[in-house]
Design a protein around this motif. Sequence first.
Motif, PDB file in Angstrom:
ATOM      1  N   LEU A 132      -4.156  -4.899  -9.550  1.00  9.28           N
ATOM      2  CA  LEU A 132      -4.236  -4.916  -8.005  1.00  9.28           C
ATOM      3  C   LEU A 132      -5.700  -5.711  -7.682  1.00  9.28           C
ATOM      4  N   SER A 133      -5.636  -6.211  -6.422  1.00 11.06           N
ATOM      5  CA  SER A 133      -6.858  -7.129  -6.006  1.00 11.06           C
ATOM      6  C   SER A 133      -6.989  -6.586  -4.492  1.00 11.06           C
ATOM      7  N   CYS A 134      -8.344  -6.328  -4.250  1.00  9.77           N
ATOM      8  CA  CYS A 134      -8.464  -5.926  -2.821  1.00  9.77           C
ATOM      9  C   CYS A 134      -9.728  -6.872  -2.407  1.00  9.77           C
ATOM     10  N   ALA A 135      -9.024  -7.859  -1.391  1.00 12.35           N
ATOM     11  CA  ALA A 135      -9.983  -8.913  -0.684  1.00 12.35           C
ATOM     12  C   ALA A 135     -11.018  -8.165   0.420  1.00 12.35           C
ATOM     13  N   ALA A 136     -12.034  -8.133   0.393  1.00  8.53           N
ATOM     14  CA  ALA A 136     -13.117  -7.762   1.510  1.00  8.53           C
ATOM     15  C   ALA A 136     -13.794  -8.742   2.390  1.00  8.53           C
ATOM     16  N   SER A 137     -13.611  -8.632   3.428  1.00  9.68           N
ATOM     17  CA  SER A 137     -14.650  -9.279   4.264  1.00  9.68           C
ATOM     18  C   SER A 137     -15.507  -8.453   5.353  1.00  9.68           C
ATOM     19  N   GLY A 138     -16.772  -9.060   5.564  1.00 13.90           N
ATOM     20  CA  GLY A 138     -17.472  -8.415   6.360  1.00 13.90           C
ATOM     21  C   GLY A 138     -19.163  -8.581   6.065  1.00 13.90           C
ATOM     22  N   ARG A 139     -19.980  -8.394   6.944  1.00 11.23           N
ATOM     23  CA  ARG A 139     -21.309  -8.831   6.565  1.00 11.23           C
ATOM     24  C   ARG A 139     -22.132  -7.808   5.760  1.00 11.23           C
ATOM     25  N   SER A 140     -21.792  -6.499   5.777  1.00 10.67           N
ATOM     26  CA  SER A 140     -22.167  -5.301   5.296  1.00 10.67           C
ATOM     27  C   SER A 140     -21.406  -5.106   3.812  1.00 10.67           C
ATOM     28  N   PHE A 141     -20.695  -5.877   3.309  1.00 10.59           N
ATOM     29  CA  PHE A 141     -19.959  -5.604   2.125  1.00 10.59           C
ATOM     30  C   PHE A 141     -20.589  -5.185   0.877  1.00 10.59           C
ATOM     31  N   SER A 142     -21.898  -5.459   0.984  1.00  9.08           N
ATOM     32  CA  SER A 142     -22.846  -5.128  -0.297  1.00  9.08           C
ATOM     33  C   SER A 142     -23.250  -3.460  -0.179  1.00  9.08           C
ATOM     34  N   THR A 143     -23.274  -3.046   0.976  1.00  4.31           N
ATOM     35  CA  THR A 143     -23.714  -1.753   1.207  1.00  4.31           C
ATOM     36  C   THR A 143     -22.623  -0.719   1.121  1.00  4.31           C
ATOM     37  N   TYR A 144     -21.380  -0.953   0.815  1.00  3.11           N
ATOM     38  CA  TYR A 144     -20.563   0.009   0.462  1.00  3.11           C
ATOM     39  C   TYR A 144     -20.004   0.276  -1.126  1.00  3.11           C
ATOM     40  N   ALA A 145     -19.831   1.504  -1.375  1.00  2.00           N
ATOM     41  CA  ALA A 145     -19.262   1.595  -2.508  1.00  2.00           C
ATOM     42  C   ALA A 145     -17.715   1.673  -2.414  1.00  2.00           C
ATOM     43  N   TRP A 146     -16.867   1.456  -3.253  1.00  2.00           N
ATOM     44  CA  TRP A 146     -15.190   1.416  -3.334  1.00  2.00           C
ATOM     45  C   TRP A 146     -14.454   2.338  -4.218  1.00  2.00           C
ATOM     46  N   GLY A 147     -13.448   2.427  -3.495  1.00  2.00           N
ATOM     47  CA  GLY A 147     -12.292   3.316  -4.301  1.00  2.00           C
ATOM     48  C   GLY A 147     -10.847   2.921  -4.121  1.00  2.00           C
TER      49      GLY A 147
ATOM     50  N   ALA B  98     -10.278   1.220  -0.411  1.00  4.05           N
ATOM     51  CA  ALA B  98     -11.162   1.779   0.669  1.00  4.05           C
ATOM     52  C   ALA B  98     -12.725   1.883   0.344  1.00  4.05           C
ATOM     53  N   THR B  99     -13.209   1.918   1.455  1.00  8.69           N
ATOM     54  CA  THR B  99     -14.894   1.822   1.156  1.00  8.69           C
ATOM     55  C   THR B  99     -15.597   3.240   1.710  1.00  8.69           C
ATOM     56  N   THR B 100     -16.552   3.578   1.322  1.00  9.67           N
ATOM     57  CA  THR B 100     -17.533   4.540   1.535  1.00  9.67           C
ATOM     58  C   THR B 100     -18.863   4.475   1.504  1.00  9.67           C
ATOM     59  N   LEU B 101     -19.618   5.283   2.024  1.00  7.42           N
ATOM     60  CA  LEU B 101     -21.141   5.257   1.949  1.00  7.42           C
ATOM     61  C   LEU B 101     -21.376   6.206   0.751  1.00  7.42           C
ATOM     62  N   ARG B 102     -20.618   6.987   0.383  1.00  9.89           N
ATOM     63  CA  ARG B 102     -20.754   8.049  -0.700  1.00  9.89           C
ATOM     64  C   ARG B 102     -20.281   7.715  -2.035  1.00  9.89           C
ATOM     65  N   THR B 103     -21.159   7.119  -2.782  1.00 11.30           N
ATOM     66  CA  THR B 103     -20.798   6.684  -4.040  1.00 11.30           C
ATOM     67  C   THR B 103     -20.011   7.446  -4.917  1.00 11.30           C
TER      68      THR B 103
ATOM     69  N   ARG C  85     -14.362  11.527  -4.066  1.00  9.43           N
ATOM     70  CA  ARG C  85     -13.100  11.365  -4.622  1.00  9.43           C
ATOM     71  C   ARG C  85     -11.972  11.878  -3.335  1.00  9.43           C
ATOM     72  N   ASP C  86     -12.773  12.505  -2.369  1.00 14.76           N
ATOM     73  CA  ASP C  86     -12.040  12.740  -1.184  1.00 14.76           C
ATOM     74  C   ASP C  86     -11.577  11.623  -0.422  1.00 14.76           C
ATOM     75  N   TRP C  87     -10.476  11.711   0.160  1.00 16.38           N
ATOM     76  CA  TRP C  87     -10.030  10.318   0.925  1.00 16.38           C
ATOM     77  C   TRP C  87     -10.819  10.426   2.412  1.00 16.38           C
ATOM     78  N   LYS C  88     -11.066  11.609   2.692  1.00 18.30           N
ATOM     79  CA  LYS C  88     -11.675  11.828   4.076  1.00 18.30           C
ATOM     80  C   LYS C  88     -12.957  11.189   4.189  1.00 18.30           C
ATOM     81  N   MET C  89     -13.726  10.817   2.901  1.00 19.37           N
ATOM     82  CA  MET C  89     -14.867  10.303   2.966  1.00 19.37           C
ATOM     83  C   MET C  89     -15.133   8.903   3.166  1.00 19.37           C
ATOM     84  N   TYR C  90     -13.712   8.247   3.020  1.00 18.79           N
ATOM     85  CA  TYR C  90     -13.588   6.809   3.196  1.00 18.79           C
ATOM     86  C   TYR C  90     -13.299   6.372   4.661  1.00 18.79           C
ATOM     87  N   GLY C  91     -14.200   5.298   5.122  1.00 24.30           N
ATOM     88  CA  GLY C  91     -13.977   5.034   6.611  1.00 24.30           C
ATOM     89  C   GLY C  91     -13.210   3.787   6.765  1.00 24.30           C
TER      90      GLY C  91
END
Length: 123
Positions: free
Chosen positions: A20-35, A97-102, A105-111
């Motif tokens: 599976l691939s997830c293509a991301a776009s956005g100026r702040s890409f490097s500031t997010y952790a991923w899940g 999904a992306t989150t600020l919390r590396t 495991r809780d989906w509610k932490m992803y924005g």
Amino acid sequence: QVQLVESGGGLVQAGGSLRLSCAASGRSFSTYAWGWFRQAPGKEREFVAAISWSGISTYYADSVEGRFTISRDSAKNMVYLQMNSLKPEDTAVYSCATTLRTGARDWKMYGYWGQGTQVTVSS
């Protein structure tokens, strides 16, 4: 804000593999952790895997550890989920999904979420 688009889902025989691939776009890409999360019919959304913004730290659900591998390619702004030894129980809609919390495991932490891609494993 970041936009996520998943691809690579499909129908596969038990024991087979998909990436599976997830293509991301956005100026702040490097500031997010991923899940990666998945949701099967009649079931709640469950955690699958996560990776830090640096790509150094990875986290897996017990049900997929040893079979799935999460990775990222910052140069291409993409995140991947390599799925091997697939089982019928892996059938679900998979979303990134992306989150600020590396490592969350809780989906509610992803924005931010992609729309999802269907993975079907036949027995």
